[in-house]
Design an enzyme around this catalytic site. Sequence first.
Site, PDB file in Angstrom:
ATOM      1  N   LYS A 119      34.897 -35.210 -84.571  1.00 20.52           N
ATOM      2  CA  LYS A 119      33.999 -34.817 -83.477  1.00 20.52           C
ATOM      3  C   LYS A 119      32.632 -35.483 -83.599  1.00 20.52           C
ATOM      4  O   LYS A 119      31.995 -35.756 -82.596  1.00 20.52           O
ATOM      5  CB  LYS A 119      33.909 -33.309 -83.338  1.00 20.52           C
ATOM      6  CG  LYS A 119      33.294 -32.579 -84.485  1.00 20.52           C
ATOM      7  CD  LYS A 119      33.353 -31.074 -84.265  1.00 20.52           C
ATOM      8  CE  LYS A 119      33.111 -30.333 -85.558  1.00 20.52           C
ATOM      9  NZ  LYS A 119      31.891 -30.721 -86.280  1.00 20.52           N
ATOM     10  N   ARG A 129      29.665 -22.082 -84.712  1.00 21.18           N
ATOM     11  CA  ARG A 129      30.801 -22.094 -85.632  1.00 21.18           C
ATOM     12  C   ARG A 129      31.319 -20.693 -85.895  1.00 21.18           C
ATOM     13  O   ARG A 129      32.293 -20.531 -86.620  1.00 21.18           O
ATOM     14  CB  ARG A 129      30.354 -22.684 -86.940  1.00 21.18           C
ATOM     15  CG  ARG A 129      30.827 -24.123 -87.209  1.00 21.18           C
ATOM     16  CD  ARG A 129      30.304 -24.456 -88.560  1.00 21.18           C
ATOM     17  NE  ARG A 129      30.821 -25.563 -89.249  1.00 21.18           N
ATOM     18  CZ  ARG A 129      30.285 -26.774 -89.283  1.00 21.18           C
ATOM     19  NH1 ARG A 129      29.284 -27.075 -88.499  1.00 21.18           N
ATOM     20  NH2 ARG A 129      30.770 -27.687 -90.076  1.00 21.18           N
ATOM     21  N   ARG A 151      36.755 -40.026 -96.631  1.00 16.89           N
ATOM     22  CA  ARG A 151      35.557 -40.315 -95.837  1.00 16.89           C
ATOM     23  C   ARG A 151      34.390 -40.769 -96.735  1.00 16.89           C
ATOM     24  O   ARG A 151      34.174 -40.219 -97.806  1.00 16.89           O
ATOM     25  CB  ARG A 151      35.161 -39.048 -95.077  1.00 16.89           C
ATOM     26  CG  ARG A 151      34.141 -39.271 -94.014  1.00 16.89           C
ATOM     27  CD  ARG A 151      34.226 -38.231 -92.969  1.00 16.89           C
ATOM     28  NE  ARG A 151      33.501 -37.018 -93.345  1.00 16.89           N
ATOM     29  CZ  ARG A 151      33.233 -36.038 -92.489  1.00 16.89           C
ATOM     30  NH1 ARG A 151      33.659 -36.116 -91.244  1.00 16.89           N
ATOM     31  NH2 ARG A 151      32.590 -34.984 -92.882  1.00 16.89           N
ATOM     32  N   ARG A 162      30.333 -37.351 -99.594  1.00 11.45           N
ATOM     33  CA  ARG A 162      29.567 -36.104 -99.517  1.00 11.45           C
ATOM     34  C   ARG A 162      30.204 -35.065-100.435  1.00 11.45           C
ATOM     35  O   ARG A 162      31.432 -35.002-100.539  1.00 11.45           O
ATOM     36  CB  ARG A 162      29.584 -35.581 -98.069  1.00 11.45           C
ATOM     37  CG  ARG A 162      28.451 -36.126 -97.228  1.00 11.45           C
ATOM     38  CD  ARG A 162      28.606 -35.872 -95.753  1.00 11.45           C
ATOM     39  NE  ARG A 162      29.111 -34.541 -95.419  1.00 11.45           N
ATOM     40  CZ  ARG A 162      29.332 -34.142 -94.165  1.00 11.45           C
ATOM     41  NH1 ARG A 162      29.087 -34.950 -93.154  1.00 11.45           N
ATOM     42  NH2 ARG A 162      29.789 -32.947 -93.916  1.00 11.45           N
ATOM     43  N   ARG A 218      36.727 -25.412 -96.812  1.00 12.92           N
ATOM     44  CA  ARG A 218      36.148 -25.582 -95.472  1.00 12.92           C
ATOM     45  C   ARG A 218      37.188 -25.335 -94.385  1.00 12.92           C
ATOM     46  O   ARG A 218      36.886 -24.768 -93.338  1.00 12.92           O
ATOM     47  CB  ARG A 218      35.569 -26.994 -95.307  1.00 12.92           C
ATOM     48  CG  ARG A 218      34.296 -27.200 -96.093  1.00 12.92           C
ATOM     49  CD  ARG A 218      33.908 -28.660 -96.097  1.00 12.92           C
ATOM     50  NE  ARG A 218      33.386 -29.119 -94.824  1.00 12.92           N
ATOM     51  CZ  ARG A 218      33.280 -30.399 -94.491  1.00 12.92           C
ATOM     52  NH1 ARG A 218      33.680 -31.336 -95.317  1.00 12.92           N
ATOM     53  NH2 ARG A 218      32.787 -30.742 -93.322  1.00 12.92           N
TER      54      ARG A 218
HETATM   55  P1  AMP Z   1      28.947 -30.518 -90.788  1.00  9.32           P
HETATM   56  O1  AMP Z   1      28.201 -31.781 -91.042  1.00  9.32           O
HETATM   57  O2  AMP Z   1      28.840 -30.054 -89.368  1.00  9.32           O
HETATM   58  O3  AMP Z   1      30.361 -30.569 -91.281  1.00  9.32           O
HETATM   59  O4  AMP Z   1      28.217 -29.361 -91.669  1.00  9.32           O
HETATM   60  C1  AMP Z   1      28.169 -29.444 -93.075  1.00  9.32           C
HETATM   61  C2  AMP Z   1      27.911 -28.047 -93.656  1.00  9.32           C
HETATM   62  O5  AMP Z   1      26.679 -27.520 -93.128  1.00  9.32           O
HETATM   63  C3  AMP Z   1      28.962 -26.993 -93.303  1.00  9.32           C
HETATM   64  O6  AMP Z   1      30.077 -27.035 -94.173  1.00  9.32           O
HETATM   65  C4  AMP Z   1      28.152 -25.708 -93.468  1.00  9.32           C
HETATM   66  O7  AMP Z   1      27.969 -25.369 -94.836  1.00  9.32           O
HETATM   67  C5  AMP Z   1      26.777 -26.114 -92.905  1.00  9.32           C
HETATM   68  N1  AMP Z   1      26.713 -25.861 -91.436  1.00  9.32           N
HETATM   69  C6  AMP Z   1      26.546 -26.787 -90.446  1.00  9.32           C
HETATM   70  N2  AMP Z   1      26.551 -26.212 -89.236  1.00  9.32           N
HETATM   71  C7  AMP Z   1      26.739 -24.876 -89.448  1.00  9.32           C
HETATM   72  C8  AMP Z   1      26.866 -23.744 -88.596  1.00  9.32           C
HETATM   73  N3  AMP Z   1      26.819 -23.849 -87.243  1.00  9.32           N
HETATM   74  N4  AMP Z   1      27.065 -22.532 -89.177  1.00  9.32           N
HETATM   75  C9  AMP Z   1      27.118 -22.393 -90.518  1.00  9.32           C
HETATM   76  N5  AMP Z   1      27.024 -23.410 -91.379  1.00  9.32           N
HETATM   77  C10 AMP Z   1      26.828 -24.655 -90.861  1.00  9.32           C
END
Ligand code: AMP
Length: 215
Positions: free
Chosen positions: A13, A88, A127, A162, A173
């Site tokens: 996404k 989320r 990744r 990462r 996750r």
């Molecule tokens: P992402 O880059 O969107 O995969 O986010 C990486 C990490 O940031 C996630 O695994 C969560 O720990 C935290 N995170 C990002 N967006 C949210 C959200 N909307 N709610 C809770 N945690 C978030």
Amino acid sequence: MIIALLGGPGSGKGTQAKKLIDKLGIPQISTGDIFRAALKEATPKGLKAKTYMDKGELVPDDVVIGVVEERLAKPDLEKGYMLDGFPRTLPQAQALGEILKKQSKVIDHAILVDVPDEELVARLSGRRTCKNSACGAMFHVMFNAPKKEGVCDVCGTDLYQRDDDKEEVIRERLGVYNKQTAPLIDYYESQGLLRRVKGVGPIDQIFASIEKVLS
Ligand code: AMP
């Protein structure tokens, strides 16, 4: 136009969001990016978020909602925006609804990039992300390898994996996604806002499907 992009970790996404914002000329708001930037600057919010991110858990709703509310108050969002990685959880989706209501706005589309779990694990563990946060380009050791191993094609900076793309964290996750984020699919479906797109296949083909649901 206000768009929320939904999909499991590794659904692509983020890649689709970048293509879409280029096409529509609207900003992308990624809560993951906001937390990574806060962490780099070692702000209290960033350090708090890191304890959750490293374990593959969600940052608590009140922290995330606060961060998004602050971002949505900024003046660069007139033409709309794309939310990537937010909401989320159901409380986040409800809070978003409230924030938008106060601004007399609504979400136009909730796009789900739909990918099976096994595919997500394979994708995420390969990744690699550019260390230069201003670039942020992403590659994949199998599906989208950089020309020179470990080096960003776009800006020449080293690539890294990462912490939250390591296999045990990925499984966590995915569990979190299925439990806490998947209910949003029904939530937006019941409001007639869900646009489901198959997220397997060439990037451009998936993008074409997204364009189709928006037209
Ligand atoms: P992402 O880059 O969107 O995969 O986010 C990486 C990490 O940031 C996630 O695994 C969560 O720990 C935290 N995170 C990002 N967006 C949210 C959200 N909307 N709610 C809770 N945690 C978030």
